[in-house]
Design a protein around this motif. Structure first.
Motif, PDB file in Angstrom:
ATOM      1  N   PHE A 128       0.807  -1.208   0.000  1.00 25.21           N
ATOM      2  CA  PHE A 128       0.000   0.000   0.000  1.00 25.21           C
ATOM      3  C   PHE A 128       0.845   1.266   0.000  1.00 25.21           C
ATOM      4  O   PHE A 128       0.452   2.272  -0.589  1.00 25.21           O
ATOM      5  CB  PHE A 128      -0.999  -0.018   1.159  1.00 25.21           C
ATOM      6  N   ALA A 129       2.021   1.211   0.610  1.00 23.58           N
ATOM      7  CA  ALA A 129       2.919   2.368   0.570  1.00 23.58           C
ATOM      8  C   ALA A 129       3.408   2.600  -0.857  1.00 23.58           C
ATOM      9  O   ALA A 129       3.496   3.744  -1.313  1.00 23.58           O
ATOM     10  CB  ALA A 129       4.085   2.175   1.519  1.00 23.58           C
ATOM     11  N   GLU A 132       1.775   2.003  -3.440  1.00 19.43           N
ATOM     12  CA  GLU A 132       0.648   2.518  -4.217  1.00 19.43           C
ATOM     13  C   GLU A 132       0.408   3.999  -3.914  1.00 19.43           C
ATOM     14  O   GLU A 132      -0.563   4.575  -4.391  1.00 19.43           O
ATOM     15  CB  GLU A 132      -0.614   1.706  -3.926  1.00 19.43           C
ATOM     16  N   GLY A 133       1.269   4.579  -3.084  1.00 20.20           N
ATOM     17  CA  GLY A 133       1.199   6.005  -2.843  1.00 20.20           C
ATOM     18  C   GLY A 133       0.499   6.438  -1.565  1.00 20.20           C
ATOM     19  O   GLY A 133       0.274   7.627  -1.363  1.00 20.20           O
ATOM     20  N   HIS A 134       0.180   5.503  -0.693  1.00 20.15           N
ATOM     21  CA  HIS A 134      -0.535   5.863   0.532  1.00 20.15           C
ATOM     22  C   HIS A 134       0.388   6.358   1.645  1.00 20.15           C
ATOM     23  O   HIS A 134      -0.080   6.981   2.584  1.00 20.15           O
ATOM     24  CB  HIS A 134      -1.363   4.677   1.032  1.00 20.15           C
ATOM     25  N   GLY A 135       1.656   6.071   1.559  1.00 20.12           N
ATOM     26  CA  GLY A 135       2.606   6.485   2.585  1.00 20.12           C
ATOM     27  C   GLY A 135       2.649   5.482   3.727  1.00 20.12           C
ATOM     28  O   GLY A 135       1.612   5.018   4.208  1.00 20.12           O
ATOM     29  N   THR A 136       3.854   5.148   4.152  1.00 15.10           N
ATOM     30  CA  THR A 136       4.052   4.125   5.180  1.00 15.10           C
ATOM     31  C   THR A 136       3.340   4.474   6.479  1.00 15.10           C
ATOM     32  O   THR A 136       2.653   3.634   7.070  1.00 15.10           O
ATOM     33  CB  THR A 136       5.557   3.912   5.429  1.00 15.10           C
ATOM     34  N   ARG A 192       0.762   6.387   7.006  1.00 10.33           N
ATOM     35  CA  ARG A 192      -0.692   6.303   6.833  1.00 10.33           C
ATOM     36  C   ARG A 192      -1.148   4.849   6.809  1.00 10.33           C
ATOM     37  O   ARG A 192      -2.170   4.497   7.401  1.00 10.33           O
ATOM     38  CB  ARG A 192      -1.097   7.012   5.544  1.00 10.33           C
ATOM     39  N   VAL A 193      -0.398   3.991   6.147  1.00  5.50           N
ATOM     40  CA  VAL A 193      -0.756   2.571   6.083  1.00  5.50           C
ATOM     41  C   VAL A 193      -0.702   1.960   7.478  1.00  5.50           C
ATOM     42  O   VAL A 193      -1.630   1.241   7.888  1.00  5.50           O
ATOM     43  CB  VAL A 193       0.171   1.798   5.108  1.00  5.50           C
ATOM     44  N   THR A 239      -3.640   3.201   9.536  1.00  8.88           N
ATOM     45  CA  THR A 239      -4.894   2.587   9.101  1.00  8.88           C
ATOM     46  C   THR A 239      -4.952   1.120   9.514  1.00  8.88           C
ATOM     47  O   THR A 239      -6.009   0.627   9.932  1.00  8.88           O
ATOM     48  CB  THR A 239      -5.067   2.739   7.573  1.00  8.88           C
TER      49      THR A 239
END
Length: 82
Positions: A26-27, A29-33, A35-36, A39
């Protein structure tokens, strides 16, 4: 080291590997570590609450349909009678 602690360590390592893969996926894919991870923490907290409310939903009794409708005991309704 006891078998239980070895199993616990093995489980920890396996989960750690899977979580690292999830974070990387997910990181990337652009979500940022950060933030992942945040979440994931929220998702796990939600799952913990659900587990606390009902530890094993599969153990819930299943309501079976009743056969107390008129004619349920007549063999003709089952294709066995005249």
């Amino acid at each position: 080291m006891s078998e239980r602690s070895q199993n616990q360590e093995r489980l920890f390592q396996q989960l750690d590997d899977v979580v690292a893969e999830i974070i990387d996926r997910f990181a990337s894919e652009g979500h940022g570590t950060a933030r992942v991870i945040e979440t994931l923490h929220d998702v796990l907290a939600k799952r913990q609450l659900a587990y606390d409310r009902d530890p094993d939903p599969a153990e819930e009794p299943i309501a079976e349909p009743s056969n107390d409708w008129p004619g349920a005991d007549k063999t003709s309704n089952r294709g066995e009678g005249p």
